[in-house]
Scaffold this active site. Sequence first.
Site, short mmCIF file in Angstrom:
data_model
loop_
_atom_site.label_atom_id
_atom_site.label_comp_id
_atom_site.label_asym_id
_atom_site.label_seq_id
_atom_site.Cartn_x
_atom_site.Cartn_y
_atom_site.Cartn_z
NE ARG A 57 -1.54 -2.32 2.84
CZ ARG A 57 -1.75 -3.55 2.41
NH1 ARG A 57 -2.91 -4.03 1.93
NH2 ARG A 57 -0.92 -4.72 2.90
CB THR A 58 3.59 2.51 2.25
OG1 THR A 58 2.93 2.08 3.37
CG2 THR A 58 4.14 3.89 2.53
CE LYS A 87 26.92 -3.48 -7.16
NZ LYS A 87 27.12 -2.26 -8.29
NE ARG A 115 7.33 0.94 4.39
CZ ARG A 115 6.26 0.23 4.49
NH1 ARG A 115 6.18 -0.73 4.32
NH2 ARG A 115 5.27 1.26 4.87
CG HIS A 143 4.27 4.19 8.60
ND1 HIS A 143 4.12 4.99 7.70
CD2 HIS A 143 3.78 2.78 8.31
CE1 HIS A 143 3.79 4.15 6.45
NE2 HIS A 143 3.55 2.83 7.13
C1 NCD Z 1 2.62 -1.24 8.10
C2 NCD Z 1 3.85 -1.24 8.16
O1 NCD Z 1 4.62 -1.29 7.37
O2 NCD Z 1 4.42 -0.66 9.19
N1 NCD Z 1 1.96 -1.26 6.76
C3 NCD Z 1 1.45 -0.21 6.04
O3 NCD Z 1 2.38 0.60 5.95
N2 NCD Z 1 0.22 -0.28 5.68
C4 NCD Z 1 1.75 -2.17 9.04
C5 NCD Z 1 2.36 -3.52 9.13
O4 NCD Z 1 3.28 -3.95 8.40
O5 NCD Z 1 1.89 -4.27 10.05
#
Ligand code: NCD
Length: 326
Positions: A57-58, A87, A115, A143
Amino acid sequence: MEKLHHLIKAEQLTPSIVAELLTDAENFNQSFKAGVRNFENLKGVTVCSLFYEESTRTRFSFERAALLLGANVISTENAAKFSSAAKGESLEHTIKVISGAAQNHLGYADIIVLRHPENDAAERAARVSWVPIINAGSGSNEHPTQALLDAYTFQKLLGRLDHFTISFIGDLKFSRVVSSEAVLLSQCPGVKMFFVAPQGLEIRPELKSYLSQKGGEFEEASDIKAVVQDSDICYVVRVQKNRIKDSELLLTYQRNKDNFAVTDEVYKMSEQKGTFFCHPMPVDEEEQEIRQEIENLPRVKMLEQAGYGVPVRMAILAKVWQNQKI
Ligand code: NCD
């Protein structure tokens, strides 16, 4: 008002910034619904999505948001494997190159969405970057963009972002979503929080002290059934198996998992209150913290939540770019 340059942590999402971003998100949402497809806020801009950890999703909602705003997108879905990190390159070098630290006009991207599995990654990146860094999830601590899209969801569901009760259920120790969310909500007046976690996966002491310092009202409990009838929102998260090293913790959770799941019984118990059930997804198919038999019922809102990722991330991208130009 403070200006958002990088978005690294939820503490930056003050009530005035949240209000501004949620208004922008709502405008994008409504225009998009009305058929507008040619937003030009990011025309000629290149957005890099640099993901060292898995995502559905993100990453897609950020990329969709960037494309809708007229940006170009460059991307790696597995930077840990397919970037020079494999590397032995440091995050700092990667960010310097992509952002154009030596010759700013020759950087590869104008905004970086990052991320990373390490808690301090976004902060480290921001220190050396010439372009805005947006934290799309760092380790188990932050997040912020998920927290913002959840705030948008709550506002849509309740008509307000103050004076409500929310219960966070599940692995609260390793969930970066819950950490960011609790920090954001601690700045909103009259929000009461319940924390319901399996043994050993309780909310971290430093987050509790932070919330106490901010005057946040919270209580801990050990079973969703004890709090659901008082909750406007039940926010459920999965147990973060990818971060838990101690297998005993997992077994303890699995033995008691009904205490942390939205079951048919829990759904029925909350009928009168009209509790909404949210989840950032992914739901763990094996553990079913939101049981499949109830996931399509009207008060389970996780799919709506995921959809709101697009307008909210449009608002964030447009804002950091606008601030960059000023
Ligand atoms: C979350 C994350 O990556 O922290 N997912 C997301 O971004 N919707 C939640 C998760 O991984 O549980």
